[in-house]
Design a protein around this motif. Structure first.
Motif, PDB file in Angstrom:
ATOM      1  N   ARG A  37       1.004   9.031  -5.375  1.00 14.37           N
ATOM      2  CA  ARG A  37       1.412  10.413  -5.089  1.00 14.37           C
ATOM      3  C   ARG A  37       2.243  10.978  -6.225  1.00 14.37           C
ATOM      4  NH1 ARG A  37       6.262  10.987  -1.201  1.00 14.37           N
ATOM      5  NH2 ARG A  37       7.159  10.308  -3.212  1.00 14.37           N
TER       6      ARG A  37
ATOM      7  N   ALA B 154       0.804   3.948  -2.670  1.00 11.20           N
ATOM      8  CA  ALA B 154       0.534   5.342  -2.288  1.00 11.20           C
ATOM      9  C   ALA B 154       1.611   6.265  -2.839  1.00 11.20           C
ATOM     10  CB  ALA B 154       0.454   5.456  -0.770  1.00 11.20           C
TER      11      ALA B 154
ATOM     12  N   GLU C 289       0.833  -1.208   0.000  1.00  9.23           N
ATOM     13  CA  GLU C 289       0.000   0.000   0.000  1.00  9.23           C
ATOM     14  C   GLU C 289       0.866   1.256   0.000  1.00  9.23           C
ATOM     15  OE1 GLU C 289      -2.628  -0.269   3.277  1.00  9.23           O
ATOM     16  OE2 GLU C 289      -3.942  -1.770   2.346  1.00  9.23           O
TER      17      GLU C 289
END
Length: 668
Positions: A422, A418, A414
């Motif tokens: 991002r 992420a 994750e």
């Protein structure tokens, strides 16, 4: 009169009668030559009594009678002397015989007394003692043996070993004694006597007519030794378990951070060290449990393992696994228990009992950080040591570490996603911000040049200013989305509820989007709303929801059919449907469409956007106590449906980000 008294008087009567008979004959026979031999009769009777003293008295009486008779008949002196010598010889012989008889009687008495003393000693010793004859029958059993063997003496005496203990539990005990008896060899051994529930040290000694057997209770010593052995085994097992956990930690650290690879490695490590079979299940909120790893000790089971991985889990097994994970504790039992509970599941039952003769199992839930992940089931075949409570405690620790490794892999994945999201977002945001900024910069430069003219064209200036507005609005929208996502992450996205007319808001949004600069006039749009649809909502946020859904539908439907926005009332809810005939989405894309920064791979680089609009829309709808769903088919189109309660629901039932509030609006 006692028997001994009667025998005594009978003896005296026989002796007296014999003496009288001998004396009578003395008077009758001529010259009395044969009379002395008749006195042997009473002396023989006295000899049977075994008393030399009595023989002497009888001999004296016989001599007195003989002499009296001999002299009364005036027998020659030589005959008298010969008769006396005969009587004395018979008396001497009788005395010697009496002494021999007396010695025999005394020896018999001593033997009886010795036997009685031996029995008294055997009854008083702390060891059990039995005697068996040549046929293996009990001839003597002391009290201690009766206590140790847990069988009354009356049942033992006269019976054989096999008749008393036909149970196979005492087979070694019986066979060892029987072998010593048949081979007439001494033997010493220790054996567990099941009927007496004791460990006995047995010593068998052959005798002329059988064997004697001594029993000593060594249960306490044996238990102490067994306890020491078990303690040593426990220490060794503990050391092996510590080593196993250390090895597992090293192995899992070396495995790629992927939950499937980690769980398969856990299963492989467990076989055959901890189990003969290992099954790993993962919980899926949509499809329920599914098998993700199978390991087995027997290579012949490879085909079945592959079949299990490819076979859906039956509903009843799903229910049992749900019970396991809901209890969040280990389930320990026999394969019979498990298979009986699932007797309508042939494939699972085969694995857990029937075909493989599994003797026991342990099932442990995978619960990392209070998050239900799945379950691990360990199985042991028949012949292996059954699982014990200490085993289940250790397997719980193995499951806990496995769950943490899987959860760490999930968190790592994750985090990577992420970071990737991002980076993609920053790239998209930079691109999205650069586009209006570039336009704004260009129009500002154009305005600057036109203003530098002595008499600028006001109409041209106004046209340039109008072209700046959509770029500024686009810039403002991106900044607003960034602020909203920041508030969502901090739980500060706020609502300001007030009476609103959803139909009026829908018409306003539809008109604004339809006449916006970004809208292609060739793209057909249709609005279906009632005259009025009142409710209590945050009007500005509902406007944002409608604008996001309608803009999103137009973005993905360029040149691909009509976009429809429909608003209607259903009971206590207002329903908003936005349908397009655009590119559509796959099932995997639908499951992630409301995630922040998510953009389908097929549209990245082709359709502008930050991937925040739908995530923000979902949060706004949930703060209002509503729900949003999507139905989509690739190349056919998508339909987003929002359900909003007309009045504010109970705050407890509202799904909202942590810390969210609806009492005031945060500005800035």
């Amino acid at each position: 009169m006692p028997a001994r008294g009667r025998a005594k008087w009978l003896t005296i009567a026989f002796i007296s009668a014999s003496l009288v008979l001998a004396t009578g004959v003395e008077f009758v026979l001529p010259r009395g030559y044969l009379a002395p031999s008749l006195y042997a009769i009473p002396m023989l009777i006295a000899t049977r009594r075994g008393s030399p003293r009595l023989v002497t008295i009888v001999a004296a009486v016989a001599a007195a009678f003989y002499l009296g008779c001999a002299f009364s008949q005036e027998a020659p002196v030589a005959a008298v002397i010969a008769g006396m010598l005969g009587i004395l010889a018979m008396a001497g012989l009788a005395i010697e015989l009496a002494r021999h008889r007396l010695g025999t009687l005394r020896r018999a008495t001593t033997a009886e007394e010795a036997d009685a003393e031996s029995r008294r000693i055997l009854e008083s010793i702390s060891d059990g003692f039995v005697a068996l004859d040549a046929q293996g029958r009990f001839t003597y059993v002391n009290r201690r043996a009766e206590d140790l063997l847990k069988v009354p003496r009356e049942e033992l005496l006269g019976n054989t070993l096999q008749a008393v203990w036909p149970n196979t539990a005492d087979e070694f005990f019986v066979e060892a004694i029987s072998q010593a008896l048949s081979e007439q060899i001494p033997r010493q051994f220790e054996a567990y006597h099941a009927h007496g529930d004791a460990w006995l040290e047995v010593r068998v000694t052959p005798t002329d007519g059988g064997v004697t057997v001594y029993f000593r209770d060594v249960t306490e010593r044996h238990r102490a030794e067994q306890a020491q052995e078990e303690a040593a085994a426990a220490r060794a097992a503990g050391a092996r378990r510590v080593a196993f956990l250390a090895e597992m930690s090293r192995e899992l650290a070396a495995v790629e951070p992927n939950y499937a690879a980690i769980l398969q490695r856990v299963a492989d490590l467990a076989v055959p060290e901890l189990a003969d079979w290992c099954l790993v299940y993962l919980a899926d909120p949509v499809s329920g449990f599914r098998r993700v790893a199978v390991a087995h000790a027997d290579p012949a089971d490879a085909d079945l393992a592959a079949t299990l991985l490819a076979t859906p889990i039956p509903a009843r097994t799903q229910a049992l696994l749900n019970q396991l994970v809901e209890g969040q504790g280990p389930m320990v039992g026999s394969a019979v228990d498990w298979a009986t509970a699932r007797r309508d599941l042939p494939l699972e039952e085969d694995v857990l009992g029937r075909a493989f003769q599994v003797s026991s199992f342990v099932a442990v839930p995978l619960v990392p950080r209070n998050r239900m992940l799945g379950a691990i089931v360990w199985l042991r075949r028949a012949g292996s040591k059954p699982y014990e409570p200490i085993d289940s405690a250790f397997l719980e620790e193995v499951a806990r570490r496995s769950a943490l490794s899987v959860d760490n892999a999930r968190l790592y994945q994750e985090a990577r996603e992420a970071i990737k999201a991002r980076d993609e977002f920053l790239s998209v945001a930079a691109h999205e911000l650069r586009t209006p900024l570039t336009s704004i910069k260009g129009y500002i430069q154009l305005l600057d040049r036109r203003l530098a003219i002595e008499q600028p064209d006001v109409a041209a200036l106004r046209a340039s200013m109008e072209k700046l507005r959509p770029q500024l609005a686009r810039f403002e929208r991106i900044v607003r989305d960034l602020l909203d996502i920041s508030r969502i992450d901090r739980g500060h996205l706020a609502l300001q509820r007030e009476p609103c007319d959803l139909a009026a808001i829908a018409r306003e949004v539809f008109d604004a989007v339809e006449h916006s600069v970004d809208h292609d006039p060739a793209q057909p749009m249709r609005l279906s709303v009632p005259d009025t649809l009142p409710g209590i909502w945050d009007g500005a946020r509902i406007t944002q929801v409608l604008a996001n859904l309608l803009s999103n539908a137009l973005k993905f439907s360029t040149g691909r059919g009509e976009v429809v926005m429909e608003v209607r009332r259903e009971g206590t809810h207002a329903v908003i449907c936005v349908r397009d005939q655009g590119v559509g989405m796959t099932e995997e894309e639908q499951s992630r469409v409301f995630e922040p920064f998510f953009r389908a791979d097929s549209i990245v680089g082709h359709i502008p956007g930050t991937g925040l609009g739908l995530h923000i829309t979902k949060r706004i709808v949930e703060l209002h106590g509503g729900s949003i769903t999507v139905e989509s088919t690739p190349r056919i189109g998508s339909t987003f449906t929002v359900r909003l309660p007309l009045t504010p629901p109970d705050p407890v039932s509202i799904a909202r980000p942590s810390g969210a509030t609806d009492v005031s609006r945060e500005t800035g």
